[in-house]
Structures are given as C-alpha cells and as structure tokens.
Scaffold this motif. Structure first.
Motif, PDB file in Angstrom:
ATOM      1  N   GLU A   1      75.722  15.278 -12.454  1.00 42.48           N
ATOM      2  CA  GLU A   1      76.732  14.491 -13.165  1.00 42.48           C
ATOM      3  C   GLU A   1      77.419  13.454 -12.280  1.00 42.48           C
ATOM      4  OE1 GLU A   1      76.391  18.421 -15.389  1.00 42.48           O
ATOM      5  OE2 GLU A   1      76.371  17.710 -13.310  1.00 42.48           O
ATOM      6  N   PRO A   2      77.911  13.792 -11.082  1.00 39.33           N
ATOM      7  CA  PRO A   2      78.532  12.753 -10.249  1.00 39.33           C
ATOM      8  C   PRO A   2      77.579  11.609  -9.910  1.00 39.33           C
ATOM      9  CG  PRO A   2      79.142  14.927  -9.467  1.00 39.33           C
ATOM     10  CD  PRO A   2      78.062  15.131 -10.488  1.00 39.33           C
ATOM     11  N   HIS A   3      76.301  11.927  -9.769  1.00 39.06           N
ATOM     12  CA  HIS A   3      75.336  10.860  -9.489  1.00 39.06           C
ATOM     13  C   HIS A   3      75.240   9.901 -10.674  1.00 39.06           C
ATOM     14  CE1 HIS A   3      71.822   8.737  -8.019  1.00 39.06           C
ATOM     15  NE2 HIS A   3      71.286   8.910  -9.219  1.00 39.06           N
TER      16      HIS A   3
ATOM     17  N   ARG B   1      74.308  12.855 -23.446  1.00 36.93           N
ATOM     18  CA  ARG B   1      75.593  12.299 -23.868  1.00 36.93           C
ATOM     19  C   ARG B   1      76.236  11.501 -22.736  1.00 36.93           C
ATOM     20  NH1 ARG B   1      79.249  16.840 -26.412  1.00 36.93           N
ATOM     21  NH2 ARG B   1      79.689  15.573 -28.263  1.00 36.93           N
ATOM     22  N   LEU B   2      76.140  12.015 -21.524  1.00 35.84           N
ATOM     23  CA  LEU B   2      76.712  11.298 -20.387  1.00 35.84           C
ATOM     24  C   LEU B   2      75.970   9.992 -20.122  1.00 35.84           C
ATOM     25  CD1 LEU B   2      77.465  14.274 -17.970  1.00 35.84           C
ATOM     26  CD2 LEU B   2      79.110  12.925 -19.285  1.00 35.84           C
ATOM     27  N   LEU B   3      74.677   9.976 -20.385  1.00 37.43           N
ATOM     28  CA  LEU B   3      73.914   8.738 -20.217  1.00 37.43           C
ATOM     29  C   LEU B   3      74.346   7.694 -21.255  1.00 37.43           C
ATOM     30  CD1 LEU B   3      70.375  10.187 -19.435  1.00 37.43           C
ATOM     31  CD2 LEU B   3      71.778   8.796 -17.903  1.00 37.43           C
TER      32      LEU B   3
ATOM     33  N   LEU C   1      69.128  -1.156 -18.832  1.00 32.16           N
ATOM     34  CA  LEU C   1      68.777  -0.394 -20.028  1.00 32.16           C
ATOM     35  C   LEU C   1      67.440   0.321 -19.858  1.00 32.16           C
ATOM     36  CD1 LEU C   1      69.895  -2.748 -22.960  1.00 32.16           C
ATOM     37  CD2 LEU C   1      71.086  -0.768 -22.007  1.00 32.16           C
ATOM     38  N   ARG C   2      66.492  -0.319 -19.188  1.00 33.10           N
ATOM     39  CA  ARG C   2      65.221   0.361 -18.922  1.00 33.10           C
ATOM     40  C   ARG C   2      65.439   1.577 -18.040  1.00 33.10           C
ATOM     41  NH1 ARG C   2      63.490  -5.099 -17.871  1.00 33.10           N
ATOM     42  NH2 ARG C   2      62.388  -5.968 -19.684  1.00 33.10           N
ATOM     43  N   ALA C   3      66.288   1.428 -17.016  1.00 31.67           N
ATOM     44  CA  ALA C   3      66.562   2.552 -16.121  1.00 31.67           C
ATOM     45  C   ALA C   3      67.206   3.704 -16.886  1.00 31.67           C
ATOM     46  CB  ALA C   3      67.473   2.095 -14.975  1.00 31.67           C
ATOM     47  N   ILE C   4      68.152   3.393 -17.770  1.00 30.60           N
ATOM     48  CA  ILE C   4      68.811   4.447 -18.550  1.00 30.60           C
ATOM     49  C   ILE C   4      67.812   5.103 -19.507  1.00 30.60           C
ATOM     50  CG2 ILE C   4      70.578   4.903 -20.291  1.00 30.60           C
ATOM     51  CD1 ILE C   4      72.306   2.753 -18.939  1.00 30.60           C
TER      52      ILE C   4
ATOM     53  N   MET D   1      77.551   2.793 -22.379  1.00 34.44           N
ATOM     54  CA  MET D   1      78.693   2.119 -22.993  1.00 34.44           C
ATOM     55  C   MET D   1      79.592   1.474 -21.932  1.00 34.44           C
ATOM     56  SD  MET D   1      79.854   1.157 -25.846  1.00 34.44           S
ATOM     57  CE  MET D   1      79.468   2.206 -27.255  1.00 34.44           C
ATOM     58  N   VAL D   2      79.678   2.092 -20.765  1.00 30.41           N
ATOM     59  CA  VAL D   2      80.405   1.468 -19.665  1.00 30.41           C
ATOM     60  C   VAL D   2      79.763   0.120 -19.312  1.00 30.41           C
ATOM     61  CG1 VAL D   2      80.968   1.649 -17.209  1.00 30.41           C
ATOM     62  CG2 VAL D   2      81.316   3.613 -18.715  1.00 30.41           C
ATOM     63  N   VAL D   3      78.432   0.082 -19.288  1.00 24.66           N
ATOM     64  CA  VAL D   3      77.726  -1.168 -19.009  1.00 24.66           C
ATOM     65  C   VAL D   3      78.044  -2.201 -20.089  1.00 24.66           C
ATOM     66  CG1 VAL D   3      75.449  -2.245 -18.796  1.00 24.66           C
ATOM     67  CG2 VAL D   3      75.886  -0.025 -17.727  1.00 24.66           C
ATOM     68  N   ALA D   4      78.091  -1.764 -21.346  1.00 30.24           N
ATOM     69  CA  ALA D   4      78.460  -2.685 -22.428  1.00 30.24           C
ATOM     70  C   ALA D   4      79.841  -3.280 -22.179  1.00 30.24           C
ATOM     71  CB  ALA D   4      78.431  -1.941 -23.765  1.00 30.24           C
ATOM     72  N   GLY D   5      80.790  -2.432 -21.786  1.00 33.80           N
ATOM     73  CA  GLY D   5      82.137  -2.926 -21.509  1.00 33.80           C
ATOM     74  C   GLY D   5      82.184  -3.889 -20.340  1.00 33.80           C
ATOM     75  N   LEU D   6      81.405  -3.604 -19.308  1.00 39.52           N
ATOM     76  CA  LEU D   6      81.374  -4.483 -18.143  1.00 39.52           C
ATOM     77  C   LEU D   6      80.762  -5.842 -18.495  1.00 39.52           C
ATOM     78  CD1 LEU D   6      80.332  -1.830 -15.488  1.00 39.52           C
ATOM     79  CD2 LEU D   6      82.526  -3.040 -15.590  1.00 39.52           C
ATOM     80  N   CYS D   7      79.724  -5.837 -19.335  1.00 42.24           N
ATOM     81  CA  CYS D   7      79.146  -7.114 -19.778  1.00 42.24           C
ATOM     82  C   CYS D   7      80.164  -7.894 -20.616  1.00 42.24           C
ATOM     83  CB  CYS D   7      77.872  -6.858 -20.585  1.00 42.24           C
ATOM     84  SG  CYS D   7      76.459  -6.297 -19.601  1.00 42.24           S
TER      85      CYS D   7
END
Length: 320
Positions: free
Chosen positions: A152-154, A255-257, A232-235, A262-268
């Motif tokens: 999880e921390p990773h 769920r964590l993924l 997105l490919r990596a996820i 969604m964090v990436v969406a917010g950053l974009c």
C-alpha cells in the motif's frame, strides 16, 4: 616467485540506460567510478542516441575498465528506458543489480552500503535507500521516504522508485523485468510486482545514497498531463499484476489503484488540462456500483484539483 590470485567476481551490477546524455553521463559515470565498493560491473546501454553518447560510453569503458571495474557497453534499438534496462539486465551475471538513470549520481558509499546490508541480512531480496532531489533552481532537498515492505505505501509514494534500491537479479527476472510499452511510472509498476512477490526488504534510512537531478527532459519527469496516457497504462498493468498475485485482499488494492488514478485526474485538472475531466469520468465508470468509491473519489478529485495533499492516509483507512 609471485602467485597469481584471481580477482573475486563482482556480486552486483549497475545498469544505466543512456539516451542523448553526452553532457550528463560524465558526471553520472564519475559517481560510479568513485564508489568505494569493488569489484563492480557497470552496464551502459545506449538507446539509439543521436549525439555522441554511444561514443562516450565506449570511451569511458576504454579509460576506466580494470581488473576490478568491468564495463559493458550494449545497444538497444527499441526506444524507452525500460527496453534499455531489460537489455542491460540480459548482460548481468551478478547476484544483485541496481538500475540507475544517466543524469543522476550516487554517493560514494552507496554500493558498499547496499552490499553490507545484503551481507548482514542474507534473506533480503531488496535493499532500499533515501534520495536527495536537486532542482534546477533552489536548494537540494531530501525526497519523502516511506520505509516499508508493504504494497500500500508503494502505491501512494513509489517507495521502490528506480534509483531507490538494489535487488536480487533473479527476482527481477522472475517477475518479468520492465514493461516496455510505456515510459512513465514503469518503476512504480515494477515495484508493485516486486512487493507482491516478496516482503524481504531492508532499508538504509540515512544518509541519502542518490542525488536525483530535476530538469525538463529528465528520465524521471515531473508533469502529469503529458504523461497521462503512459500513467494510465501503468495503472492498468497494476490491476493485472494484483489479479495475478496471491495477495489476500485484491479488492482493497484495486480500490486503492482507482484512488491513485483519481489523484492523477485531480493533478491534471490542477495543470488546467481537459485530461483531468476525462480521467475523472473513466475512473468513475471503473468504480461501478461501489458506494464508498462513488462518494469518496469525487471528493479526492476536488481536493487534489485545488492543491490538497495527504489524502493517502484517509484512502488507506477507508478503502478496506
């Protein structure tokens, strides 16, 4: 009469992908030459450079190779650091390997401390470290470090970023090496596979063993919108990794993924890109009928979009 004693074989190799790094490579290679640990094997992999990088690799080999400092120069035509790292991995015969970027530097004691940790912890598969970030302007600073062997921390912090560890060569090969079809977050995805396979991780908490130089064309990169397709490919690969693993609570990681996506969406969105809304919609679609995700993820999106930080703590607590 003198008696010839063969040099002890190297136990660790350093793999360095090189693409148009004529200016930076000298600094990086000098930090490897300065390592207090010997014997050492360095694998330089030119990735189709159009400057003098390949010639420079060959010059460095000719100048510095010795009985206790082996240098292999290889070439990989397929573009991308992952393809170059896999080519370098194929040249490694040593028990351990460290992957390194061609624009960063090691502290002189880095490899010695890695090897000391492996020797003191014979069952360890991975030895990790902290890194110091060196921006183009401003003062260097120590990167956030999470000393954990948990998955999880990773997911949140990329505890096993490319320059942050040395690993058993056999383990990297067993998990399939580096994915070559994207050029961002590939280390995050490989780190996930490693931690889904082993929890035998030892951490060197200080001093920082690597200096990461931040600049516009660094391998690491630090903007989200231009890299969003690769992310997105990596996820997506990470979801597959979890599904193939023996992890006892796969639903939690999936769920964590989605939270991470969604964090990436917010950053974009914070970067004023339409990709933010596009990734938001995709993530909500993937959340399906999960009630917790459907109320939590929009909050994450808004929170991150407007500069919020630290939501990972809530995510790990909430998404069982």
């Amino acid at each position: 009469m003198s008696i010839f004693v063969p040099m002890e074989p190297s136990k660790i190799a350093i793999v360095v992908p090189v693409y148009n790094r004529e200016k930076e490579l000298v600094r990086t290679f000098a930090s490897i030459v300065a390592q207090t640990y010997r014997p050492l094997h360095v694998v330089l992999v030119d990735n189709g450079s159009t400057d003098r990088s390949l010639a420079l690799c060959q010059e460095l080999k000719a100048r510095y190779e010795s009985d206790d400092f082996a240098v292999t120069v290889a070439q990989e035509a397929k573009r991308g650091p992952s393809a170059a790292r896999n080519r370098g991995l194929s040249c490694v015969e040593e028990e351990y390997v460290s992957f390194f970027d061609s624009d960063d530097t090691y502290a002189p004691e880095a490899i010695a401390l890695y090897m000391q940790a492996f020797e003191q912890n014979p069952s360890a598969d991975i030895v990790g470290c902290t890194v110091e970030m060196v921006p183009e302007t401003g003062r260097p600073y120590r990167a956030k470090a999470v000393f954990s062997n948990r998955v999880e921390p990773h997911l949140f912090h990329c505890t096993l970023g490319t320059q942050r560890y040395a690993v058993r060569t056999a383990l990297v090969r067993a998990v399939g090496g580096w994915h070559e079809d994207y050029m961002r977050w590939e280390d995050w995805e490989l780190g996930l596979r490693l931690l889904l396979t082993t929890d035998r991780v030892v951490w060197i908490e200080r001093p920082p063993l690597v200096h990461v130089y931040l600049h516009a064309d660094s391998i690491t990169g630090y903007r989200y919108t231009p890299n969003s397709d690769d992310i997105l490919r990596a996820i997506a690969h990470a979801h597959d990794d979890v599904e193939r693993s023996g992890y006892p609570n796969k639903r939690r990681l999936h769920r964590l993924l989605l939270y991470k996506q969604m964090v990436v969406a917010g950053l974009c969105h914070r970067e004023k890109s339409v990709r933010g809304v596009e990734i938001y919609r995709l993530t909500m679609e993937q959340a399906g009928h999960d009630r917790t995700l459907r109320w939590f993820l929009p909050l994450v999106y808004r929170y991150v979009s407007y500069g919020g930080r630290g939501s990972a703590i809530l995510a790990e607590w909430l998404l069982h």
